[in-house]
Design a protein around this motif. Sequence first.
Motif, PDB file in Angstrom:
ATOM      1  N   GLY A   1      -1.847  14.851  13.744  1.00  0.00           N
ATOM      2  CA  GLY A   1      -0.858  15.795  13.260  1.00  0.00           C
ATOM      3  C   GLY A   1      -1.154  16.224  11.836  1.00  0.00           C
ATOM      4  N   TYR A   2      -0.116  16.653  11.165  1.00  0.00           N
ATOM      5  CA  TYR A   2      -0.236  17.166   9.796  1.00  0.00           C
ATOM      6  C   TYR A   2      -0.103  16.031   8.800  1.00  0.00           C
ATOM      7  CZ  TYR A   2       1.078  19.828   5.589  1.00  0.00           C
ATOM      8  OH  TYR A   2       1.159  20.354   4.318  1.00  0.00           O
ATOM      9  N   THR A   3      -1.020  15.952   7.868  1.00  0.00           N
ATOM     10  CA  THR A   3      -0.898  15.015   6.752  1.00  0.00           C
ATOM     11  C   THR A   3      -1.441  15.702   5.512  1.00  0.00           C
ATOM     12  OG1 THR A   3      -1.499  12.819   5.892  1.00  0.00           O
ATOM     13  CG2 THR A   3      -3.099  13.904   7.323  1.00  0.00           C
ATOM     14  N   ALA A   4      -0.655  15.744   4.473  1.00  0.00           N
ATOM     15  CA  ALA A   4      -1.069  16.417   3.241  1.00  0.00           C
ATOM     16  C   ALA A   4      -0.375  15.762   2.070  1.00  0.00           C
ATOM     17  CB  ALA A   4      -0.733  17.906   3.298  1.00  0.00           C
ATOM     18  N   MET A   5      -1.113  15.629   0.997  1.00  0.00           N
ATOM     19  CA  MET A   5      -0.544  15.053  -0.212  1.00  0.00           C
ATOM     20  C   MET A   5       0.258  16.118  -0.943  1.00  0.00           C
ATOM     21  SD  MET A   5      -2.470  12.567  -2.873  1.00  0.00           S
ATOM     22  CE  MET A   5      -1.493  11.289  -3.676  1.00  0.00           C
ATOM     23  N   VAL A   6       1.451  15.750  -1.366  1.00  0.00           N
ATOM     24  CA  VAL A   6       2.263  16.667  -2.155  1.00  0.00           C
ATOM     25  C   VAL A   6       1.504  17.002  -3.440  1.00  0.00           C
ATOM     26  CG1 VAL A   6       4.438  16.950  -3.401  1.00  0.00           C
ATOM     27  CG2 VAL A   6       4.393  15.737  -1.207  1.00  0.00           C
TER      28      VAL A   6
ATOM     29  N   GLY B   1       0.824  -1.201   0.000  1.00  0.00           N
ATOM     30  CA  GLY B   1       0.000   0.000   0.000  1.00  0.00           C
ATOM     31  C   GLY B   1       0.860   1.255   0.000  1.00  0.00           C
ATOM     32  N   THR B   2       1.706   1.407   1.037  1.00  0.00           N
ATOM     33  CA  THR B   2       2.588   2.573   1.127  1.00  0.00           C
ATOM     34  C   THR B   2       3.988   2.137   1.535  1.00  0.00           C
ATOM     35  OG1 THR B   2       2.141   3.045   3.468  1.00  0.00           O
ATOM     36  CG2 THR B   2       0.649   4.026   1.842  1.00  0.00           C
ATOM     37  N   ILE B   3       4.973   2.983   1.221  1.00  0.00           N
ATOM     38  CA  ILE B   3       6.368   2.763   1.606  1.00  0.00           C
ATOM     39  C   ILE B   3       6.887   4.044   2.247  1.00  0.00           C
ATOM     40  CG2 ILE B   3       8.710   2.247   0.810  1.00  0.00           C
ATOM     41  CD1 ILE B   3       7.500   0.779  -1.569  1.00  0.00           C
TER      42      ILE B   3
ATOM     43  N   LYS C   1       5.500   9.576   2.957  1.00  0.00           N
ATOM     44  CA  LYS C   1       4.904   8.260   2.761  1.00  0.00           C
ATOM     45  C   LYS C   1       4.537   8.142   1.281  1.00  0.00           C
ATOM     46  CE  LYS C   1       1.924   6.688   5.767  1.00  0.00           C
ATOM     47  NZ  LYS C   1       0.654   6.559   6.537  1.00  0.00           N
ATOM     48  N   PHE C   2       5.145   7.192   0.602  1.00  0.00           N
ATOM     49  CA  PHE C   2       4.883   6.993  -0.821  1.00  0.00           C
ATOM     50  C   PHE C   2       3.700   6.038  -1.001  1.00  0.00           C
ATOM     51  CE2 PHE C   2       9.398   8.028  -0.487  1.00  0.00           C
ATOM     52  CZ  PHE C   2       9.510   9.061  -1.408  1.00  0.00           C
TER      53      PHE C   2
ATOM     54  N   GLU D   1      12.045  11.902  -6.273  1.00  0.00           N
ATOM     55  CA  GLU D   1      11.292  11.023  -7.156  1.00  0.00           C
ATOM     56  C   GLU D   1      10.170  10.373  -6.353  1.00  0.00           C
ATOM     57  OE1 GLU D   1      13.572   8.801 -10.249  1.00  0.00           O
ATOM     58  OE2 GLU D   1      15.283   9.270  -8.961  1.00  0.00           O
ATOM     59  N   GLY D   2       9.015  10.257  -6.992  1.00  0.00           N
ATOM     60  CA  GLY D   2       7.852   9.691  -6.311  1.00  0.00           C
ATOM     61  C   GLY D   2       6.966  10.719  -5.651  1.00  0.00           C
ATOM     62  N   ALA D   3       7.254  12.018  -5.844  1.00  0.00           N
ATOM     63  CA  ALA D   3       6.510  13.067  -5.140  1.00  0.00           C
ATOM     64  C   ALA D   3       5.056  13.141  -5.570  1.00  0.00           C
ATOM     65  CB  ALA D   3       7.185  14.420  -5.355  1.00  0.00           C
ATOM     66  N   MET D   4       4.755  12.756  -6.802  1.00  0.00           N
ATOM     67  CA  MET D   4       3.390  12.906  -7.303  1.00  0.00           C
ATOM     68  C   MET D   4       2.383  12.064  -6.517  1.00  0.00           C
ATOM     69  SD  MET D   4       4.205  15.028  -9.560  1.00  0.00           S
ATOM     70  CE  MET D   4       5.661  15.518 -10.469  1.00  0.00           C
ATOM     71  N   ARG D   5       2.869  10.992  -5.883  1.00  0.00           N
ATOM     72  CA  ARG D   5       1.975  10.165  -5.062  1.00  0.00           C
ATOM     73  C   ARG D   5       2.589   9.982  -3.671  1.00  0.00           C
ATOM     74  NH1 ARG D   5      -1.184   5.143  -7.429  1.00  0.00           N
ATOM     75  NH2 ARG D   5      -2.482   5.774  -5.679  1.00  0.00           N
ATOM     76  N   ALA D   6       2.996  11.074  -3.078  1.00  0.00           N
ATOM     77  CA  ALA D   6       3.554  11.030  -1.729  1.00  0.00           C
ATOM     78  C   ALA D   6       2.760  11.952  -0.823  1.00  0.00           C
ATOM     79  CB  ALA D   6       5.022  11.449  -1.743  1.00  0.00           C
ATOM     80  N   THR D   7       2.671  11.567   0.435  1.00  0.00           N
ATOM     81  CA  THR D   7       2.111  12.447   1.453  1.00  0.00           C
ATOM     82  C   THR D   7       3.205  12.804   2.443  1.00  0.00           C
ATOM     83  OG1 THR D   7       1.422  10.640   2.921  1.00  0.00           O
ATOM     84  CG2 THR D   7      -0.158  11.370   1.261  1.00  0.00           C
TER      85      THR D   7
END
Length: 731
Positions: free
Chosen positions: A214-219, A172-174, A294-295, A270-276
């Motif tokens: 806390g803070y969680t936001a998608m890049v 799911g995530t890495i 979190k990818f 790399e991987g920022a498009m689907r990272a939080t």
Amino acid sequence: MAAKSKMKKICSLVMAVILLLFVPDMGCGVTLQAQAAESINGHQFVTENARYALYMNEEDLSVVVADKVTGAYMESSISYDDGNNNNTWLGAMKSAVVLTMIVQSDDTRQADLLNDNVTKTITYTSNGFTADLYWNSYKLGMRLEVSLEEDGLVARIPDESIREDGDEYQIGTISIYPFMGCSYLDDKEGYLFIPDGNGALIYLDDKEGRFNSGYTAMVYGTDVGFQETVVETLLHDRYNMINDAQKVAAPVYGVAHTDDKIAYLAVIEEGAMRATIEANPNGVNVDYNRIYAKFVERRLYTQPTSNNSSSGSFKKPEDSRSHSDLQIRFMFLSDEEANYCGMANAYRDYLITRGLLRSAEDSYRTRIDFLGTERENWVLGTTAVVMTTVDDIREMYEDLATEGVADIFTVYKGWQKGGLYNVPISKYKADGGIGGTSDLTKLIRDAAADGIQIYLYNDAMRINPDEQNATFNVIKMINKRRFTEDTHKDVYEEMMYLTPARSNKLLNKFAASYFKKGIDTICLAGVSNTLFSYNYSGEFYTRYDCAESYESMVRDLDEDAALVLEQPFAYLWQYTDAFLDMPLYTSNYIFEDESVPFLSIVLKGTIPVYSEYVNFEANKKEFFLKMVETGTYPSFYITKESSAELIYTNSCDIYSSEYSVYRDTIIEYTLELRALNAKVAGAHIVGHEMLPNDVTKVTYDNGVTVYVNYSNTAQTVDGNTVEAMSYKVGE
């Protein structure tokens, strides 16, 4: 706690003695390389460069990065266990790689390097190590590559190395080094830096259990392709009274231990498009401060069982995981650079060195945007509401010129036939109500001859289904339901998103007809600050696909046009001649302790940065001082007619825009901010300090210092007296 903190400080002093094996100064103010210690907190020496040394623990692959000059270091795992953490949390706190697995379609479970049966094959390299990892019970694997480079530590997982060999468990995530720079309660002085709005800090003090999240936001903003149905609370079933959270415009985060004078800025390369980005102060689940990326490899989403959403639904994972290398660069900073301003300066240098940010002409201009036409409901269909014609703009320019205001930057909105929300725009045809195409063309040319820049506004992403055929070429979400964006307005109640391919085709058609007139100034919106996953013609496209299409579109347009972007994401900064609508504040989350102008520091002196509209700020005096502090240029949204004319249009939220109301403010702001900018033009901000009594000190690399006093009484700083709610420039 006091005894433990004292012991940690003693240990740090001992480490400093071990590391500070200096060669005497050679008479030029340069100290030669220090000797690295053999181990730190159970981590063995791996490699070093001129300033930093890398250590690693083979059991969990956690690392320590040490400053060889000062003896300060940062760890990727906890060195103190308070005994309140279960095995799952300990695995997350110490492991270099932490996975969230999707089990049996609708359940998730953690996998780490401590609690699971993992085969680790470690190979040491000249500047770090690689580790091939395989979770035997789950049949999942990947390779972690870690290298110590001149500016810090790079951690990478190549996409080709990721394996899912079984059917029961899916990734799911890495997360890579999720506890890098962590600290326990208030053991450290400093803060977490989060990219909320312009920037925000979460202090490393004891939060005393006040926060449960806390803070969680998608890049790069949320992904509407996975958007769940949200029940909104509207005033009178019409007005949304809650502002959206600020989008993450740049893929960065950081930690500063100000007592040890060591910090890092993490750049998701790399991987920022689907990272939080996840930031949690102590008290959120555990008593440790931590921040990490979190990818997202695969998401769970809700799939309705029929067209009738009330008939039922079920959770399911994406059919396949996303594909991208995953890479984070931890750029370490020491001494006077170990703070948020140092992080911003490091990021600017990083972008410029890699060609991701270009220097643009940065002379001062006041941004005065105009609204041309809107629409309101009529007996049959809609009718035009003309707010600002071409002749009106000429008259306002001439009037301002008599007051010495000719350095103007303008975005003209609602210029197209059918008004502001007649989108997409496929050709250059101005609305007759503002004067038509020939009059608009002449205005743009005449203004350019007078040194005034006029850009035509083009939202290349949205389509209005009430005005144009939206049967084809619009996106569907992953659940194959067509995506609609609620406007909460009466005339046009919803918009849809075009596929990137369709946006590109229509934008090219518009640009070709525009360029034929010998003009090339375009303001691009929508595609500049939105990314999404989508379904189209039976194919699923990820945010990586969307970003690739948008970047190609913007890059090609930039080759032929003078281009500015509305609140652009960082991956597009290299193509814009200005940053429009810079947020000067944050989302004001309860756990944020301080807002900081991180993005402004990054961009000031490189490209022009324009604020959001002054019109809509409640405290205009404070907002003006924010512009002074950040080096931001002002923006006004102006109409010739009274904004009361807009009450029955989709622009009904523009409650104050009439030129006669803002004329004097435009003149005042221009004269004052132009004079200030003359002293710092082309200079970068290299120092930003929040001093006692609500005073901020901003230092530029040309030696100019700006003191901003937000308090209600006069303050004296560095021998300079700054009046209440005012500023002063020191040479």
